[in-house]
Design an enzyme around this catalytic site. Structure first.
Site, PDB file in Angstrom:
ATOM      1  N   LYS A  35      30.620  26.733  80.070  1.00  0.00           N
ATOM      2  CA  LYS A  35      30.431  25.505  80.857  1.00  0.00           C
ATOM      3  C   LYS A  35      31.693  25.189  81.661  1.00  0.00           C
ATOM      4  CE  LYS A  35      28.201  21.674  79.094  1.00  0.00           C
ATOM      5  NZ  LYS A  35      28.158  20.450  78.257  1.00  0.00           N
ATOM      6  N   LEU A 152      25.124   3.922  81.131  1.00  0.00           N
ATOM      7  CA  LEU A 152      24.700   4.695  82.305  1.00  0.00           C
ATOM      8  C   LEU A 152      23.281   5.214  82.117  1.00  0.00           C
ATOM      9  CD1 LEU A 152      27.898   6.926  82.757  1.00  0.00           C
ATOM     10  CD2 LEU A 152      27.433   4.673  83.737  1.00  0.00           C
ATOM     11  N   CYS A 276      18.260   9.324  74.793  1.00  0.00           N
ATOM     12  CA  CYS A 276      18.856   8.098  74.267  1.00  0.00           C
ATOM     13  C   CYS A 276      17.873   7.252  73.467  1.00  0.00           C
ATOM     14  CB  CYS A 276      19.450   7.284  75.403  1.00  0.00           C
ATOM     15  SG  CYS A 276      20.929   8.063  76.047  1.00  0.00           S
TER      16      CYS A 276
HETATM   17  C1  UDX Z   1      18.913   4.600  78.710  1.00  0.00           C
HETATM   18  C2  UDX Z   1      19.519   3.200  78.936  1.00  0.00           C
HETATM   19  O1  UDX Z   1      18.778   2.524  79.957  1.00  0.00           O
HETATM   20  C3  UDX Z   1      20.989   3.321  79.317  1.00  0.00           C
HETATM   21  O2  UDX Z   1      21.561   2.023  79.452  1.00  0.00           O
HETATM   22  C4  UDX Z   1      21.711   4.094  78.218  1.00  0.00           C
HETATM   23  O3  UDX Z   1      23.034   4.257  78.521  1.00  0.00           O
HETATM   24  C5  UDX Z   1      21.069   5.446  78.032  1.00  0.00           C
HETATM   25  O4  UDX Z   1      19.668   5.280  77.735  1.00  0.00           O
HETATM   26  P1  UDX Z   1      18.027   6.572  80.265  1.00  0.00           P
HETATM   27  O5  UDX Z   1      17.707   7.284  79.004  1.00  0.00           O
HETATM   28  O6  UDX Z   1      18.725   7.309  81.354  1.00  0.00           O
HETATM   29  O7  UDX Z   1      18.946   5.284  79.954  1.00  0.00           O
HETATM   30  O8  UDX Z   1      16.653   6.059  80.903  1.00  0.00           O
HETATM   31  P2  UDX Z   1      15.913   4.679  81.172  1.00  0.00           P
HETATM   32  O9  UDX Z   1      15.877   4.422  82.614  1.00  0.00           O
HETATM   33  O10 UDX Z   1      16.425   3.598  80.327  1.00  0.00           O
HETATM   34  O11 UDX Z   1      14.419   5.068  80.721  1.00  0.00           O
HETATM   35  C6  UDX Z   1      14.147   5.551  79.405  1.00  0.00           C
HETATM   36  C7  UDX Z   1      12.700   5.917  79.250  1.00  0.00           C
HETATM   37  O12 UDX Z   1      11.880   4.754  79.291  1.00  0.00           O
HETATM   38  C8  UDX Z   1      12.135   6.854  80.328  1.00  0.00           C
HETATM   39  O13 UDX Z   1      11.330   7.834  79.700  1.00  0.00           O
HETATM   40  C9  UDX Z   1      11.295   5.952  81.204  1.00  0.00           C
HETATM   41  O14 UDX Z   1      10.233   6.626  81.826  1.00  0.00           O
HETATM   42  C10 UDX Z   1      10.779   4.948  80.173  1.00  0.00           C
HETATM   43  N1  UDX Z   1      10.421   3.651  80.764  1.00  0.00           N
HETATM   44  C11 UDX Z   1      11.380   2.866  81.328  1.00  0.00           C
HETATM   45  C12 UDX Z   1       9.102   3.206  80.707  1.00  0.00           C
HETATM   46  O15 UDX Z   1       8.219   3.888  80.190  1.00  0.00           O
HETATM   47  N2  UDX Z   1       8.809   1.980  81.225  1.00  0.00           N
HETATM   48  C13 UDX Z   1       9.740   1.174  81.796  1.00  0.00           C
HETATM   49  O16 UDX Z   1       9.376   0.068  82.225  1.00  0.00           O
HETATM   50  C14 UDX Z   1      11.067   1.633  81.859  1.00  0.00           C
END
Ligand code: UDX
Length: 481
Positions: A35, A152, A276
């Site tokens: 990497k 993030l 996450c």
């Molecule tokens: C998340 C947190 O938002 C972020 O603050 C943390 O640091 C890392 O985890 P991320 O995993 O990048 O971020 O994605 P996020 O945008 O939060 O969405 C997570 C999941 O929820 C996705 O699969 C998304 O499709 C789903 N989701 C999100 C829904 O199904 N409905 C929604 O209304 C919002």
């Protein structure tokens, strides 16, 4: 400031590049030599909008360098720990990588180090880190430990760094707080350094929450669990809408207009995925158990989410009856748009279930196909949404990429075997699809009237496919007035 970031994954690499962009001298380290080699030649291990140019520019200017953890620990006065904390079989976070970095710091570093825990960890980890550093300290190292959780989001991580909703600092000494403020000063005081917007969102003061390390650690798990809970809640309400003949779009708008609730994270669908939410939720449940707190609420949030996959497959089955031998186009494999990340992606779980029932799958994703191929062989990967839809019995939309919102439906109508779209993300306009002769099935919304031919049969939940009592005449068969 001379900063070291240990771990060149999503969080580490984004943090390192952004810290370099705001003027720090950054060493980004990883154990994975391959990497490091790729990063040194400008190749990123994942797709994240804007990160590529940020890494290249800062590497070219010499502000961002890639090296081994030992060298980074020797040289950085502030050390961000951004290593992975994957889930163990029990659901608890595996902290062995964090422990290993702590031991290297204790045995290598001299003078003073600010040790910043950025990986998502259970509450009380900073305290353990402190103890561990003290026990293994062989060079008279002077240090502070800070918890600085990251928020993030993949797909918008660079923007999130420059325009955070808040910065949380969990620290036990004024010296540590002062250093953290110095690190983040360009973001806290002005967004002028933002490399991605020509017009940044209006300047507002970024809330800086300074607290103890335990509280900071809890903020992270509690935030992600709350957001996961919001998604599972709206998915339940979507089920109720479907059963009662209501429209989840309007219901969510109605709920979210209450400022105490807010509109975001009220999008129903096939459930949350990514590296996450699923793991943090499980880890928080285990933390609750250890602390003697009843977190059964969160177990239910997880159960509701797990059921989304099966519910979506049931929708497909309801429309197509037997899936064996059917060709299904899958649009979207990543767990969300603007990323190539397929870890815990509901789309992959749905694809696996459909494959198990004998369906043939033709998939397309703008970014995630390479990573999906490693996890999901046995399906056909296509170069465009149209290619995936070729002779398909249904198009399944599983990730809300913008390009799936308004494709050329007229062209697609000629390509598919059967004009049916089952949308797991409520992305499309049903009227537009109906105008091109597509039946459109989505989540928690009433279906528009079926095209005439399809209307002649309707599915009874008890009996399966059954002819209507008196099938309506098709347009061509109607008697002339
Ligand atoms: C998340 C947190 O938002 C972020 O603050 C943390 O640091 C890392 O985890 P991320 O995993 O990048 O971020 O994605 P996020 O945008 O939060 O969405 C997570 C999941 O929820 C996705 O699969 C998304 O499709 C789903 N989701 C999100 C829904 O199904 N409905 C929604 O209304 C919002």
């Amino acid at each position: 400031m001379q900063i070291s970031v240990i771990g060149a994954g999503y969080v580490g690499l984004t943090t390192a590049a952004c810290l370099a962009e705001i003027g720090h001298q950054v060493l980004c380290a990883d154990n994975d030599l391959d990497k490091l080699k790729k990063l040194n030649s400008g190749l990123l291990p994942f797709f994240e909008p804007h990160l590529d140019s940020l890494v290249k520019n800062n590497a070219a200017s010499g502000r961002l360098q890639f090296t081994s953890p030992t060298e980074a620990i020797e040289r950085g006065s502030a050390i961000f720990i951004c290593v992975g904390t994957p889930p163990l079989e029990s659901g608890e976070a595996d902290l062995s990588a964090i422990e290993s970095v702590a031991r290297t710091i204790a045995s290598t570093a001299r003078g003073y180090r600010l040790v910043i825990e950025k990986s998502t960890v259970p509450v009380q980890t900073a305290k353990r880190l402190w103890k561990h550093l003290a026990i293994y300290n062989v060079n008279g190292l002077d240090f502070d430990v800070v918890s600085n959780p990251e928020f993030l989001r993949e797909g918008s991580a660079v923007g999130d760094f420059f325009h955070p909703d808040r910065i949380v600092i969990g620290a036990e000494s004024p010296r540590a707080v002062a250093m953290m403020k110095e690190i983040y000063a360009p973001v806290l005081t002005s967004p002028a350094a933002c490399p991605i917007h020509s017009h940044c969102p209006p300047v507002h003061e970024v809330p800086l929450i300074v607290t103890d390390t335990n509280s900071a650690e809890l903020v992270k798990h509690a935030s992600n669990s709350f957001l996961a809970m919001k998604i599972s809640f709206i998915n339940l309400v979507a089920d109720a809408c479907e059963a009662a003949g209501a429209d989840i779009a309007k219901v969510a708008e109605g709920i979210g207009s209450d400022q105490r609730i807010g509109q975001s994270f009220l999008n129903p669908g096939i459930g949350f995925g990514g590296f996450c939410f699923p793991k943090d939720l499980q880890a928080f449940v285990r933390i609750g158990e250890k602390l003697g707190c009843d977190f059964s609420l969160l177990k239910e949030v997880e159960n509701i989410n797990l059921r989304r996959v099966e519910q979506f497959v049931a929708k497909v089955r309801k429309e197509l009856w037997v899936l064996r031998g059917k060709t299904l186009a899958i649009w979207g494999l990543a767990f969300k748009p603007e990323t190539d990340d397929v870890r815990f992606a509901p789309a992959l779980n749905i694809a696996r279930r459909l494959l198990a029932e004998g369906a043939r799958i033709r998939a397309y994703d703008p970014q995630a196909m390479q990573k999906a191929k490693d996890e999901l062989p046995g399906i056909t990967y296509c170069l465009s949404p149209n290619e995936a839809a070729h002779r398909a019995d249904a198009i399944l939309i599983l990730t809300e990429w913008a390009e799936f919102r308004r494709p050329d439906w007229a062209e697609l109508a000629k390509t598919v075997a059967h004009p049916l779209v089952i949308d797991g993300r409520n992305l499309c306009a049903s009227e537009e699809l109906a105008a091109h002769g597509f039946q459109y099935v989505c989540i928690g919304r009433p279906q528009l009237a079926l095209p005439t031919a399809a209307k002649e049969f309707e599915v009874s939940p008890l009996l399966g496919l059954a002819p209507l009592a008196s099938p309506p005449l098709s347009a061509s068969a109607r008697p002339l007035p």
